[in-house]
Design a protein around this motif. Structure first.
Motif, PDB file in Angstrom:
ATOM      1  N   ASP A  30       0.827  -1.213   0.000  1.00 23.92           N
ATOM      2  CA  ASP A  30       0.000   0.000   0.000  1.00 23.92           C
ATOM      3  C   ASP A  30       0.859   1.260   0.000  1.00 23.92           C
ATOM      4  O   ASP A  30       0.319   2.368   0.041  1.00 23.92           O
ATOM      5  N   ASN A  31       2.170   1.114  -0.026  1.00 25.40           N
ATOM      6  CA  ASN A  31       3.096   2.243  -0.025  1.00 25.40           C
ATOM      7  C   ASN A  31       3.777   2.309  -1.396  1.00 25.40           C
ATOM      8  O   ASN A  31       4.743   1.587  -1.644  1.00 25.40           O
ATOM      9  N   ARG A  37      10.764   1.320  -4.839  1.00 23.51           N
ATOM     10  CA  ARG A  37      12.131   1.029  -4.418  1.00 23.51           C
ATOM     11  C   ARG A  37      12.422  -0.461  -4.495  1.00 23.51           C
ATOM     12  O   ARG A  37      13.492  -0.888  -4.925  1.00 23.51           O
ATOM     13  N   ALA A  38      11.449  -1.276  -4.093  1.00 23.28           N
ATOM     14  CA  ALA A  38      11.633  -2.733  -4.137  1.00 23.28           C
ATOM     15  C   ALA A  38      11.760  -3.219  -5.581  1.00 23.28           C
ATOM     16  O   ALA A  38      12.619  -4.054  -5.889  1.00 23.28           O
TER      17      ALA A  38
END
Length: 103
Positions: A30-31, A37-38
């Motif tokens: 949810d971010n 970034r991942a």
């Protein structure tokens, strides 16, 4: 260092004997920033493995998330061959539909 720089939590487990390791990224889906970034880290890691004559696949084959790196590793000719084999074995595309770029 890359995980810390990207602010990603990811325990690493591995098979020391064969050089296989897994990063288990802990991501809040949810971010959007964390997901971005991942995804960047996963791309970097696969590119690094391929550049060192390693593989983007796991010991169980190619997963949905890493399939996009397979052509970079093996080349377009190998992809055409694997697609032909998949079509020959599974002309209706009912076994693992969407695999090998066939959907």
């Amino acid at each position: 260092e890359k995980l810390a720089a990207d602010r990603i939590t990811a325990p690493i487990v591995g098979h020391v004997g064969d050089g296989n390791f897994h990063c288990l990224l802990l991501v809040d889906m949810d971010n959007p920033d964390e997901v971005h970034r991942a995804e960047g880290f996963v791309g970097w890691l696969n590119d690094l493995a391929i550049s060192m004559d390693g593989t983007c696949t796991g010991e169980h084959g190619i997963g949905q998330g890493k399939a996009k790196y397979l052509e970079r590793e093996l080349g377009p000719e190998a992809m055409v061959m694997m697609q032909a084999i998949k079509r020959g074995i599974d002309p209706l595309n009912i076994m693992n539909p969407g695999k090998m770029g066939l959907g």
